[in-house]
Design a protein around this motif. Structure first.
Motif, PDB file in Angstrom:
ATOM      1  N   ILE A   1      31.367  45.635  42.503  1.00  0.00           N
ATOM      2  CA  ILE A   1      32.377  45.378  41.471  1.00  0.00           C
ATOM      3  C   ILE A   1      32.412  46.525  40.474  1.00  0.00           C
ATOM      4  CG2 ILE A   1      32.970  43.870  39.531  1.00  0.00           C
ATOM      5  CD1 ILE A   1      31.943  41.521  41.225  1.00  0.00           C
ATOM      6  N   ARG A   2      31.256  47.009  40.064  1.00  0.00           N
ATOM      7  CA  ARG A   2      31.196  48.129  39.106  1.00  0.00           C
ATOM      8  C   ARG A   2      31.823  49.389  39.708  1.00  0.00           C
ATOM      9  NH1 ARG A   2      28.861  49.681  34.403  1.00  0.00           N
ATOM     10  NH2 ARG A   2      28.096  47.581  34.083  1.00  0.00           N
ATOM     11  N   ALA A   3      31.527  49.677  40.966  1.00  0.00           N
ATOM     12  CA  ALA A   3      32.109  50.850  41.625  1.00  0.00           C
ATOM     13  C   ALA A   3      33.629  50.736  41.683  1.00  0.00           C
ATOM     14  CB  ALA A   3      31.524  51.012  43.034  1.00  0.00           C
ATOM     15  N   ALA A   4      34.125  49.546  42.002  1.00  0.00           N
ATOM     16  CA  ALA A   4      35.573  49.330  42.065  1.00  0.00           C
ATOM     17  C   ALA A   4      36.200  49.481  40.680  1.00  0.00           C
ATOM     18  CB  ALA A   4      35.877  47.961  42.645  1.00  0.00           C
ATOM     19  N   ALA A   5      35.518  49.013  39.655  1.00  0.00           N
ATOM     20  CA  ALA A   5      36.047  49.125  38.291  1.00  0.00           C
ATOM     21  C   ALA A   5      36.227  50.586  37.893  1.00  0.00           C
ATOM     22  CB  ALA A   5      35.115  48.413  37.314  1.00  0.00           C
TER      23      ALA A   5
ATOM     24  N   GLU B   1      38.903  44.140  33.709  1.00  0.00           N
ATOM     25  CA  GLU B   1      38.749  42.808  34.306  1.00  0.00           C
ATOM     26  C   GLU B   1      37.558  42.780  35.262  1.00  0.00           C
ATOM     27  OE1 GLU B   1      39.548  38.786  35.071  1.00  0.00           O
ATOM     28  OE2 GLU B   1      40.238  40.098  33.457  1.00  0.00           O
ATOM     29  N   LEU B   2      37.455  43.811  36.096  1.00  0.00           N
ATOM     30  CA  LEU B   2      36.335  43.859  37.039  1.00  0.00           C
ATOM     31  C   LEU B   2      34.999  44.002  36.321  1.00  0.00           C
ATOM     32  CD1 LEU B   2      37.862  46.014  39.909  1.00  0.00           C
ATOM     33  CD2 LEU B   2      37.449  43.539  39.894  1.00  0.00           C
ATOM     34  N   LEU B   3      34.954  44.825  35.289  1.00  0.00           N
ATOM     35  CA  LEU B   3      33.709  44.959  34.528  1.00  0.00           C
ATOM     36  C   LEU B   3      33.329  43.647  33.839  1.00  0.00           C
ATOM     37  CD1 LEU B   3      34.078  48.529  32.992  1.00  0.00           C
ATOM     38  CD2 LEU B   3      32.447  47.780  34.749  1.00  0.00           C
ATOM     39  N   SER B   4      34.318  42.877  33.426  1.00  0.00           N
ATOM     40  CA  SER B   4      34.037  41.566  32.833  1.00  0.00           C
ATOM     41  C   SER B   4      33.406  40.635  33.855  1.00  0.00           C
ATOM     42  CB  SER B   4      35.321  40.931  32.289  1.00  0.00           C
ATOM     43  OG  SER B   4      35.812  41.664  31.207  1.00  0.00           O
ATOM     44  N   TRP B   5      33.911  40.653  35.087  1.00  0.00           N
ATOM     45  CA  TRP B   5      33.331  39.825  36.144  1.00  0.00           C
ATOM     46  C   TRP B   5      31.907  40.276  36.445  1.00  0.00           C
ATOM     47  CZ3 TRP B   5      34.700  35.589  39.059  1.00  0.00           C
ATOM     48  CH2 TRP B   5      35.942  35.045  38.771  1.00  0.00           C
TER      49      TRP B   5
ATOM     50  N   LEU C   1      32.128  32.445  40.596  1.00  0.00           N
ATOM     51  CA  LEU C   1      32.848  31.228  40.260  1.00  0.00           C
ATOM     52  C   LEU C   1      33.653  30.799  41.477  1.00  0.00           C
ATOM     53  CD1 LEU C   1      34.051  32.243  36.700  1.00  0.00           C
ATOM     54  CD2 LEU C   1      32.054  30.881  37.322  1.00  0.00           C
ATOM     55  N   GLY C   2      34.035  29.550  41.538  1.00  0.00           N
ATOM     56  CA  GLY C   2      34.744  29.023  42.701  1.00  0.00           C
ATOM     57  C   GLY C   2      36.016  29.768  43.039  1.00  0.00           C
ATOM     58  N   GLY C   3      36.724  30.285  42.047  1.00  0.00           N
ATOM     59  CA  GLY C   3      37.996  30.950  42.298  1.00  0.00           C
ATOM     60  C   GLY C   3      37.907  32.454  42.332  1.00  0.00           C
ATOM     61  N   ASN C   4      36.778  33.019  42.757  1.00  0.00           N
ATOM     62  CA  ASN C   4      36.629  34.475  42.690  1.00  0.00           C
ATOM     63  C   ASN C   4      37.198  35.199  43.905  1.00  0.00           C
ATOM     64  OD1 ASN C   4      34.699  34.076  44.669  1.00  0.00           O
ATOM     65  ND2 ASN C   4      33.124  35.258  43.645  1.00  0.00           N
ATOM     66  N   ARG C   5      37.847  34.506  44.810  1.00  0.00           N
ATOM     67  CA  ARG C   5      38.365  35.148  46.018  1.00  0.00           C
ATOM     68  C   ARG C   5      39.327  36.292  45.676  1.00  0.00           C
ATOM     69  NH1 ARG C   5      40.341  32.981  51.649  1.00  0.00           N
ATOM     70  NH2 ARG C   5      41.609  34.762  52.203  1.00  0.00           N
ATOM     71  N   LEU C   6      40.233  36.071  44.729  1.00  0.00           N
ATOM     72  CA  LEU C   6      41.183  37.105  44.350  1.00  0.00           C
ATOM     73  C   LEU C   6      40.461  38.328  43.785  1.00  0.00           C
ATOM     74  CD1 LEU C   6      44.094  38.030  44.060  1.00  0.00           C
ATOM     75  CD2 LEU C   6      44.154  36.870  41.854  1.00  0.00           C
ATOM     76  N   VAL C   7      39.438  38.104  43.000  1.00  0.00           N
ATOM     77  CA  VAL C   7      38.685  39.218  42.418  1.00  0.00           C
ATOM     78  C   VAL C   7      38.022  40.036  43.527  1.00  0.00           C
ATOM     79  CG1 VAL C   7      36.714  39.817  40.962  1.00  0.00           C
ATOM     80  CG2 VAL C   7      38.343  38.098  40.203  1.00  0.00           C
ATOM     81  N   MET C   8      37.415  39.373  44.488  1.00  0.00           N
ATOM     82  CA  MET C   8      36.749  40.108  45.564  1.00  0.00           C
ATOM     83  C   MET C   8      37.759  40.808  46.476  1.00  0.00           C
ATOM     84  SD  MET C   8      33.820  39.830  44.455  1.00  0.00           S
ATOM     85  CE  MET C   8      32.988  40.805  45.680  1.00  0.00           C
ATOM     86  N   GLU C   9      38.956  40.239  46.640  1.00  0.00           N
ATOM     87  CA  GLU C   9      40.018  40.927  47.383  1.00  0.00           C
ATOM     88  C   GLU C   9      40.453  42.182  46.630  1.00  0.00           C
ATOM     89  OE1 GLU C   9      43.179  38.188  48.208  1.00  0.00           O
ATOM     90  OE2 GLU C   9      41.919  36.960  49.511  1.00  0.00           O
ATOM     91  N   LEU C  10      40.510  42.100  45.309  1.00  0.00           N
ATOM     92  CA  LEU C  10      40.842  43.264  44.488  1.00  0.00           C
ATOM     93  C   LEU C  10      39.767  44.341  44.631  1.00  0.00           C
ATOM     94  CD1 LEU C  10      42.630  44.664  42.387  1.00  0.00           C
ATOM     95  CD2 LEU C  10      41.390  43.382  40.626  1.00  0.00           C
ATOM     96  N   VAL C  11      38.511  43.946  44.609  1.00  0.00           N
ATOM     97  CA  VAL C  11      37.403  44.891  44.802  1.00  0.00           C
ATOM     98  C   VAL C  11      37.558  45.595  46.150  1.00  0.00           C
ATOM     99  CG1 VAL C  11      34.913  45.072  45.188  1.00  0.00           C
ATOM    100  CG2 VAL C  11      35.784  43.724  43.278  1.00  0.00           C
TER     101      VAL C  11
ATOM    102  N   HIS D   1      40.271  45.986  47.944  1.00  0.00           N
ATOM    103  CA  HIS D   1      41.471  46.830  47.892  1.00  0.00           C
ATOM    104  C   HIS D   1      41.177  48.170  47.209  1.00  0.00           C
ATOM    105  CE1 HIS D   1      45.619  48.080  47.171  1.00  0.00           C
ATOM    106  NE2 HIS D   1      45.248  48.291  45.921  1.00  0.00           N
ATOM    107  N   VAL D   2      40.553  48.099  46.047  1.00  0.00           N
ATOM    108  CA  VAL D   2      40.278  49.324  45.282  1.00  0.00           C
ATOM    109  C   VAL D   2      39.304  50.228  46.030  1.00  0.00           C
ATOM    110  CG1 VAL D   2      39.221  50.200  43.162  1.00  0.00           C
ATOM    111  CG2 VAL D   2      40.828  48.295  43.041  1.00  0.00           C
ATOM    112  N   LEU D   3      38.292  49.658  46.659  1.00  0.00           N
ATOM    113  CA  LEU D   3      37.293  50.481  47.344  1.00  0.00           C
ATOM    114  C   LEU D   3      37.799  51.057  48.664  1.00  0.00           C
ATOM    115  CD1 LEU D   3      34.051  48.424  46.684  1.00  0.00           C
ATOM    116  CD2 LEU D   3      34.781  50.540  45.562  1.00  0.00           C
ATOM    117  N   LYS D   4      38.753  50.393  49.311  1.00  0.00           N
ATOM    118  CA  LYS D   4      39.213  50.834  50.626  1.00  0.00           C
ATOM    119  C   LYS D   4      40.429  51.747  50.593  1.00  0.00           C
ATOM    120  CE  LYS D   4      37.328  46.903  53.087  1.00  0.00           C
ATOM    121  NZ  LYS D   4      37.607  45.671  53.826  1.00  0.00           N
ATOM    122  N   ASN D   5      41.211  51.708  49.536  1.00  0.00           N
ATOM    123  CA  ASN D   5      42.425  52.518  49.488  1.00  0.00           C
ATOM    124  C   ASN D   5      42.111  53.958  49.112  1.00  0.00           C
ATOM    125  OD1 ASN D   5      44.896  51.021  50.121  1.00  0.00           O
ATOM    126  ND2 ASN D   5      44.047  49.613  48.624  1.00  0.00           N
ATOM    127  N   PRO D   6      42.751  54.887  49.828  1.00  0.00           N
ATOM    128  CA  PRO D   6      42.513  56.307  49.522  1.00  0.00           C
ATOM    129  C   PRO D   6      43.147  56.703  48.196  1.00  0.00           C
ATOM    130  CG  PRO D   6      44.185  56.091  51.222  1.00  0.00           C
ATOM    131  CD  PRO D   6      43.664  54.704  50.937  1.00  0.00           C
TER     132      PRO D   6
END
Length: 73
Positions: free
Chosen positions: A14-18, A36-40, A47-57, A59-64
């Protein structure tokens, strides 16, 4: 149900993605995503609804980085 703490590996992803978000999306969008990522990461719990956050992580780490090689240096 008590939220489970994140392990060290999850927090570091998460920190790397931020930090990468501000390079991928310069300006206010990248800053918002980064904060937002640093807050997480700082909160440290899955948390139960963290799926979107991990999808964002993912996305950020995989996109050139779309910037030119000169700008990326």
């Amino acid at each position: 149900m008590t939220p489970a703490p994140m392990d060290h590996h999850e927090k570091m992803r998460i920190r790397a993605a931020a930090f990468r978000a501000t390079r991928l999306y310069p300006g206010p969008v990248g800053e918002l995503v980064s904060r937002e990522l640093l807050s997480w990461e700082d909160f440290g719990y899955r948390l139960g609804g963290n799926r979107l956050v991990m999808e964002l992580v993912d996305h950020v780490l995989k996109n050139p980085d779309q910037r030119s090689p000169e700008a990326a240096a």
